[in-house]
Scaffold this motif. Structure first.
Motif, mmCIF file in Angstrom:
data_model
loop_
_atom_site.group_PDB
_atom_site.id
_atom_site.type_symbol
_atom_site.label_atom_id
_atom_site.label_comp_id
_atom_site.label_asym_id
_atom_site.label_seq_id
_atom_site.Cartn_x
_atom_site.Cartn_y
_atom_site.Cartn_z
ATOM 1 N N VAL A 533 0.834 -1.201 0.000
ATOM 2 C CA VAL A 533 0.000 0.000 0.000
ATOM 3 C C VAL A 533 0.870 1.253 0.000
ATOM 4 O O VAL A 533 1.831 1.339 0.750
ATOM 5 C CB VAL A 533 -0.928 0.023 1.237
ATOM 6 N N THR A 534 0.536 2.166 -0.875
ATOM 7 C CA THR A 534 1.202 3.464 -0.866
ATOM 8 C C THR A 534 0.147 4.519 -0.564
ATOM 9 O O THR A 534 -0.923 4.513 -1.169
ATOM 10 C CB THR A 534 1.859 3.756 -2.223
ATOM 11 N N VAL A 535 0.460 5.404 0.359
ATOM 12 C CA VAL A 535 -0.492 6.462 0.706
ATOM 13 C C VAL A 535 0.101 7.801 0.298
ATOM 14 O O VAL A 535 1.257 8.101 0.598
ATOM 15 C CB VAL A 535 -0.792 6.448 2.223
ATOM 16 N N HIS A 536 -0.684 8.565 -0.427
ATOM 17 C CA HIS A 536 -0.269 9.911 -0.823
ATOM 18 C C HIS A 536 -1.213 10.901 -0.162
ATOM 19 O O HIS A 536 -2.430 10.743 -0.244
ATOM 20 C CB HIS A 536 -0.424 10.119 -2.325
ATOM 21 N N ILE A 537 -0.656 11.910 0.463
ATOM 22 C CA ILE A 537 -1.487 12.969 1.034
ATOM 23 C C ILE A 537 -0.993 14.290 0.481
ATOM 24 O O ILE A 537 0.205 14.510 0.349
ATOM 25 C CB ILE A 537 -1.413 12.967 2.582
ATOM 26 N N ASN A 538 -1.929 15.132 0.104
ATOM 27 C CA ASN A 538 -1.547 16.372 -0.542
ATOM 28 C C ASN A 538 -2.422 17.528 -0.076
ATOM 29 O O ASN A 538 -3.629 17.383 0.055
ATOM 30 C CB ASN A 538 -1.684 16.176 -2.052
ATOM 31 N N VAL A 539 -1.793 18.653 0.213
ATOM 32 C CA VAL A 539 -2.553 19.883 0.429
ATOM 33 C C VAL A 539 -1.909 20.977 -0.421
ATOM 34 O O VAL A 539 -0.703 20.947 -0.670
ATOM 35 C CB VAL A 539 -2.579 20.337 1.910
ATOM 36 N N GLY A 540 -2.704 21.894 -0.885
ATOM 37 C CA GLY A 540 -2.144 22.955 -1.717
ATOM 38 C C GLY A 540 -3.089 24.127 -1.809
ATOM 39 O O GLY A 540 -4.293 23.996 -1.567
ATOM 40 N N SER A 541 -2.516 25.255 -2.147
ATOM 41 C CA SER A 541 -3.340 26.441 -2.334
ATOM 42 C C SER A 541 -2.818 27.207 -3.536
ATOM 43 O O SER A 541 -1.623 27.468 -3.652
ATOM 44 C CB SER A 541 -3.287 27.311 -1.084
ATOM 45 N N ALA A 542 -3.729 27.536 -4.451
ATOM 46 C CA ALA A 542 -3.347 28.287 -5.644
ATOM 47 C C ALA A 542 -4.298 29.470 -5.769
ATOM 48 O O ALA A 542 -5.325 29.522 -5.097
ATOM 49 C CB ALA A 542 -3.449 27.401 -6.869
ATOM 50 N N TRP A 543 -3.950 30.415 -6.609
ATOM 51 C CA TRP A 543 -4.855 31.537 -6.826
ATOM 52 C C TRP A 543 -4.870 31.896 -8.302
ATOM 53 O O TRP A 543 -3.933 31.601 -9.042
ATOM 54 C CB TRP A 543 -4.452 32.740 -5.987
ATOM 55 N N ARG A 544 -5.962 32.465 -8.728
ATOM 56 C CA ARG A 544 -6.122 32.804 -10.135
ATOM 57 C C ARG A 544 -6.723 34.196 -10.231
ATOM 58 O O ARG A 544 -7.751 34.485 -9.605
ATOM 59 C CB ARG A 544 -7.059 31.791 -10.809
ATOM 60 N N ALA A 545 -6.078 35.048 -10.999
ATOM 61 C CA ALA A 545 -6.600 36.398 -11.207
ATOM 62 C C ALA A 545 -7.811 36.311 -12.126
ATOM 63 O O ALA A 545 -7.861 35.455 -12.998
ATOM 64 C CB ALA A 545 -5.527 37.277 -11.833
ATOM 65 N N PRO A 546 -8.784 37.197 -11.936
ATOM 66 C CA PRO A 546 -9.917 37.182 -12.869
ATOM 67 C C PRO A 546 -9.433 37.451 -14.290
ATOM 68 O O PRO A 546 -8.514 38.247 -14.499
ATOM 69 C CB PRO A 546 -10.826 38.300 -12.354
ATOM 70 N N PHE A 547 -10.030 36.775 -15.250
ATOM 71 C CA PHE A 547 -9.622 36.969 -16.635
ATOM 72 C C PHE A 547 -10.483 38.052 -17.282
ATOM 73 O O PHE A 547 -11.557 38.381 -16.783
ATOM 74 C CB PHE A 547 -9.729 35.648 -17.396
ATOM 75 N N VAL A 548 -10.008 38.604 -18.379
ATOM 76 C CA VAL A 548 -10.705 39.747 -18.997
ATOM 77 C C VAL A 548 -12.162 39.460 -19.349
ATOM 78 O O VAL A 548 -12.995 40.357 -19.281
ATOM 79 C CB VAL A 548 -9.962 40.294 -20.237
ATOM 80 N N GLY A 566 -19.785 41.216 -17.460
ATOM 81 C CA GLY A 566 -18.625 41.082 -16.593
ATOM 82 C C GLY A 566 -18.677 42.066 -15.430
ATOM 83 O O GLY A 566 -19.524 42.944 -15.384
ATOM 84 N N ASP A 567 -17.771 41.879 -14.494
ATOM 85 C CA ASP A 567 -17.688 42.781 -13.351
ATOM 86 C C ASP A 567 -16.221 43.147 -13.154
ATOM 87 O O ASP A 567 -15.404 42.303 -12.809
ATOM 88 C CB ASP A 567 -18.240 42.080 -12.106
ATOM 89 N N ARG A 568 -15.903 44.434 -13.376
ATOM 90 C CA ARG A 568 -14.492 44.818 -13.354
ATOM 91 C C ARG A 568 -13.922 44.904 -11.947
ATOM 92 O O ARG A 568 -12.765 45.200 -11.776
ATOM 93 C CB ARG A 568 -14.294 46.124 -14.113
ATOM 94 N N ASN A 569 -14.765 44.676 -10.923
ATOM 95 C CA ASN A 569 -14.254 44.741 -9.554
ATOM 96 C C ASN A 569 -13.985 43.371 -8.946
ATOM 97 O O ASN A 569 -13.800 43.252 -7.739
ATOM 98 C CB ASN A 569 -15.244 45.503 -8.675
ATOM 99 N N LEU A 570 -13.975 42.340 -9.777
ATOM 100 C CA LEU A 570 -13.714 41.004 -9.246
ATOM 101 C C LEU A 570 -12.305 40.938 -8.664
ATOM 102 O O LEU A 570 -11.392 41.622 -9.127
ATOM 103 C CB LEU A 570 -13.831 39.953 -10.350
ATOM 104 N N VAL A 571 -12.150 40.104 -7.644
ATOM 105 C CA VAL A 571 -10.828 39.890 -7.045
ATOM 106 C C VAL A 571 -10.388 38.455 -7.369
ATOM 107 O O VAL A 571 -11.208 37.643 -7.789
ATOM 108 C CB VAL A 571 -10.853 40.126 -5.518
ATOM 109 N N PRO A 572 -9.111 38.122 -7.186
ATOM 110 C CA PRO A 572 -8.674 36.757 -7.520
ATOM 111 C C PRO A 572 -9.399 35.701 -6.686
ATOM 112 O O PRO A 572 -9.827 35.965 -5.562
ATOM 113 C CB PRO A 572 -7.189 36.762 -7.177
#
Lengths: 780, 182
Positions: A533-548, A566-572
């Motif tokens: 048995v192999t156990v993989h555990i993963n945690v991660g955090s990514a962010w994405r800027a709003p696209f045009v 669209g909404d020009r005040n969106l945040v990532p």
């Protein structure tokens, strides 16, 4: 086994019971004195990475086995006694182990040391970009790629559990990983971020599937070397590494399909220059075309396509220096199903009420209006230098040019001479700069750091859909790995700045607005190898800027009959991804992978319905505005491969993704429904020259009951059940290894609609499809 | 390390070369694109007794944004036969562009369709295209008794598929006017 009834719960229980029964049979102990077995794993001493294709044999008996991709070997039918086990591998020092065999040996782990001078060669297998798989990667290579070939890249990826396609008709499909797609999935095409107009749901990735020697998929936010914005996952399309070319080779691939009378042909030529062995080259080309597809009852008007691609590469590899120049050209014309081209909401409801489209069609290869014309060029220059006792430095420059034209049959786009100008026309130019330094192993640490730069310019001609923009992103990252025998851990951190300026007209005034976003992304992964048995555990955090498009779209989206704002005040948006994978592997007989995942997305950018509908001279359009909420995507994946009897293998895979808008406690729309697939490989003939395998399988795709009805015009289609079968043979043709695959998809000619196909509002899916695929390799 | 420095310099040079501030290309102004802003329907009594009636829909900023400036109701007299004529305009241009002329040029791909509140108004298209199929830019509206309700005017774009059937194609115009026969 395959009479899977269309009752998901019942079927799930049945399958689990059957699997349990199979395991209990195969695990039963053996009593014959000369039926002892040795099972084990060959791992790399420095990294704990499994070593594939190592030879393990008992010197006294001249009997042995080769290790598989997970480094495992299995020798059986051995009498008790003392033996010498010899382990050999091309890039490693041979190892001798004395064993006293009195009972079955299970999960013996043997470590091999690399030849000192080929430390990194041994690690870089194929064109793999990483040394070791602490994170869970799903791979398609060799036979799997061949069996999935002939259709689009997206279709080939469906062999991986948890991958579906968001499609528009039968030729435009874009991969969705656990329900996320488009700007949330990063595709690395030969080590470069693929940059097309991927924000569009009906814009498929512009990649020739035949270029790939290997495709790897990393689900969720587990990788940060390639960008901070990998919210849904990563797809790596890797051609064969130039430095692995050591002799002339020609390969021909062909596929033909009865539905749409489609044909695909691809040829690859590669060699070294005779006088300068260090220089290698490769030329590759693909031509693919299809006519109107056919559902069980009618043809789909204007659903043909044609695609022409080529690529050329030159490599230099000597000593510590490796250099590569690469250029690829992709072009396709894609017919848009005329039945899907509707005016307003009343048209859409009318189209949906009909059980078949009004436009009757015949078979034709001709592509008429409306259609898409896409061209993608990618150039890459790469330099890799090994520095003794320090590490290796890699520098990549990439240039991509993406042209997308969408033609439409409207008064506004018709020119006086009767021809049409594109209704939408985009030109996207991207420059990539990547620097990566991989330091040499320091005690138990291995790692690399690097800098990515990116500059992109978008220009449009014709109608407005997204503004012109100039975008710059820059980031740096550091990833380190640490190993101790069965335990490995990997952590990474990166920081990015993303800024762009847009230009758009508003009431005859040209706006020029600047946006700037920045942030950290991080991942942490651990792996522990228990016996079996192999156990993989993963945690991660990514962010994405709003696209045009999320910031500035304003107008009618015709294929969706909606008015998007669209909404020009969106945040990532930022995600917090966690997953656990348990891999169970028993004596090469049973291989099970089970994953639980959770992907929480803070400030998830989503299209929300807005009242009232927008009234235009063309009628009413339901209005959707981009807004932000918190969403959670969670689910499970299960796949198994079991030897039922001798070489007869059963493969089962099933997965479910649930996506909820946390703020409103409602389900999100457009998430793939639960699915379950099973197939059996039955070898009919196997000798040193030939091999014939019969495969029969079925898939059951449930009805998506978890979707907020207020967010969609029509209810999700019913569940469906499909059967497929094929024969694969390996043989020699004039001494050249060849492979042939003959089969049929949708054997029962089932009428169905797929929730993930945008054409489900208008028409059924294609019906029965016979195919033949052929591959031959000229090895001299 | 010696070889590496010039390489990175070369790459940085490329980088700055590509990102150096040349003025961004100005995108095309969407107002220069063709747009239908206005539908005007004129009714003339065939006997010349009842006064002429004009009804207009006008939305100068196109889809979305501001509400339409004008959205008249159609008020007709009982027991009258009107000759109706539809004009489509793009009034964002100076002078206004008459889109209905283009519809007439492409009459074989276009069809006007009408949905009336009840049998007190009967609409018959009177103009024909090259294939002898009706167009509907011109029509007769025969009124009977008093009634009120809505009339829906559609322009169906039916490239290569026109048969006279209103359900084919997509809508270039789909407007509902209030209607009163009094």
């Amino acid at each position: 086994m395959l009479y899977i009834l269309p009752y998901y719960n019942f079927m799930k229980r049945t399958i689990i019971l059957l699997l349990l029964a199979i395991y209990s049979i195969s695990i039963r102990a053996q009593i014959n004195p000369c039926s002892l077995s040795i099972h084990g794993k060959i791992l790399e001493a420095s990294g704990g990475k499994p070593i594939e294709a190592a030879t393990v044999y008992i010197k006294e008996l001249q009997k042995g086995d080769h290790t598989n991709a997970t480094g495992e070997f299995f020798i059986y039918g051995v009498c008790p006694g003392n033996y010498t086990l010899i382990i050999q591998h091309l890039h490693h020092d041979p190892q001798i182990e004395k064993i006293d065999l009195q009972k079955n040996i299970q999960n013996k782990i043997i470590y091999l040391t690399c030849h000192t001078d080929t430390l990194h060669q041994a690690i870089v297998k194929g064109s793999r970009l990483h040394w070791e798989d602490i994170t869970v990667k799903n791979k398609l290579q060799g036979d799997e790629l061949f069996l999935g070939s002939g259709l689009s890249l997206g279709k080939a990826l469906e062999k991986i559990n948890g991958l579906t396609n968001l499609s528009t008709g039968n030729h435009i499909s874009k991969p969705a990983i656990r329900g996320l797609h488009s700007n949330r999935v990063l595709i690395m095409n030969n080590e470069l971020r693929q940059e097309g107009q991927q924000w569009g749901n009906e814009h498929a990735p512009e990649i020739d599937q035949y270029i790939a020697k290997e495709i790897e998929v990393v689900k969720g936010a587990q990788t940060i070397q390639y960008g901070s914005d990998i919210i849904g996952g990563l797809i790596l399309v890797n051609p064969k590494s130039m430095k692995l070319i050591d002799k002339p080779l020609a390969e021909v691939n062909m596929s033909a399909f009865s539905n749409g009378r489609a044909l695909a042909m691809s040829t690859t030529l590669e060699a070294n220059i005779k006088k300068y062995k260090a220089i290698s080259w490769r030329l590759q080309g693909t031509y693919r075309f299809a006519g109107n597809g056919k559902t069980p009852k009618y043809y789909l008007k204007n659903t043909g396509m044609k695609e022409l691609n080529y690529s050329a590469a030159v490599g230099y590899h000597k000593g510590n220096l490796e250099a590569e120049l690469y250029h690829s050209y992709f072009t396709s014309d894609l017919g848009i199903f005329t039945g899907s081209h509707i005016g307003n909401l009343s048209d859409l409801y009318a189209a949906f009420q009909r059980d078949r489209p009004l436009d009757s069609a015949q078979f034709t290869y001709a592509i008429d209006l409306p259609f898409q014309q896409v061209q993608h060029q990618l150039s890459k220059a790469k330099l890799k230098v090994k520095i003794a006792n320090t590490g290796s430095l890699k520098v990549i420059y990439g240039l991509q040019k993406n042209l997308r034209k969408e033609f439409d049959n409207t008064l506004a786009t018709k020119l006086p001479d009767g021809s049409y100008k594109p209704a939408l026309n985009f030109n996207l130019v991207t420059h990539n700069y990547d620097f990566n330094f991989e330091h040499k192993a320091l005690k138990r640490f291995e790692g690399s750091f690097g800098v990515n730069g990116f500059y992109q310019v978008n220009e449009y001609y014709g109608a407005y859909f997204i503004p012109n923009y100039q975008k710059f992103t820059g980031g740096f990252y550091w990833v380190e790995k640490w190993h101790k025998k069965a335990f490995s851990i990997e952590g990474g951190l990166r920081y990015d700045v993303n800024q762009f300026a847009i230009q758009k007209w508003e009431q005859n005034v040209l706006l020029n607005v600047k946006h700037r976003y920045k942030g950290f992304a991080t991942t942490l992964a651990a792996r522990y190898q228990f016996p079996f048995v192999t156990v993989h555990i993963n945690v991660g955090s990514a962010w994405r800027a709003p696209f045009v498009n999320e910031l500035y779209s304003f107008g009618v989206h015709h294929s969706a009959a909606s008015f998007e704002i669209g909404d020009r005040n969106l945040v990532p948006e930022r995600n917090y991804n966690s997953s656990i994978t348990i891999d169970f592997n028993y004596q090469k007989k049973t291989d099970i992978e089970f994953t639980l995942f959770n992907n929480y997305i803070h400030n998830y950018i989503n299209l929300q319905p807005q009242l009232p509908a927008t009234l235009t001279i063309r009628g009413a359009f339901p209005t959707f505005a981009y807004s932000q909420t918190n969403a959670n995507f969670y689910g499970a994946e299960f796949s198994s491969s079991t030897k039922l009897y001798r070489e007869i293998k059963l493969h089962v895979k099933t997965n479910i993704t649930i996506a909820k808008n946390i703020s409103t406690n409602e389900f999100l729309v457009g998430i793939p429904p639960a699915r379950m697939e099973g197939d059996v490989d039955i070898p009919i003939l196997k000798n040193s020259k030939q091999q014939l395998v019969w495969n029969i399988g079925a898939s059951y795709i449930g009805k998506q009951t978890r979707a907020n009805p207020a967010m969609d015009y029509v209810q999700p289609p019913a569940d469906y059940f499909l059967v497929h079968g094929d024969l694969t043979t390996h043989f020699s043709l004039s001494k050249f290894p060849a492979q042939c695959n003959i089969g049929v998809n949708n054997v029962l000619n089932t009428n169905y609609r797929d929730y993930m196909n945008r054409n489900r509002y208008y028409a059924n899916e294609t019906g029965r499809n016979f195919y033949i695929k052929f591959r031959i390799v000229n090895k001299s | 390390m010696k070889t590496i420095i010039p390489i990175s310099q070369v790459l940085f040079f490329f980088f700055f070369l590509s990102s150096c501030d040349k003025a961004p290309t100005i995108p095309p102004n969407p107002n220069e694109e063709e747009l239908i802003t206005t539908l005007q329907i004129t009714f003339i009594d065939s006997l010349g007794i009842a006064p002429n009636v004009v009804a207009k829909y006008q939305d100068l900023d196109g889809d979305g944004g501001n509400a339409p400036l004008l959205w008249d109701s159609i008020k007709l007299q009982t027991n009258t036969t009107y000759l109706a004529n539809i004009v489509l305009l793009d009034e964002t241009k100076m002078p206004a562009d008459t889109i209905s002329n283009e519809v007439l040029d492409e009459a074989v791909d276009h069809l006007f369709c009408f949905e009336v509140p009840d049998t007190n108004c009967v609409i018959t298209r009177t103009d024909k295209d090259l294939n002898n199929l009706e167009i509907g830019l011109q029509s007769t509206w025969k009124t009977k008794n008093q009634t009120s309700g809505n009339v829906r005017i559609l322009l169906r774009h039916q490239p290569g598929i026109k048969t006279g059937d209103c359900s084919l194609g997509a809508s270039d115009v789909d407007l509902i006017f209030g209607m009163k026969i009094e």
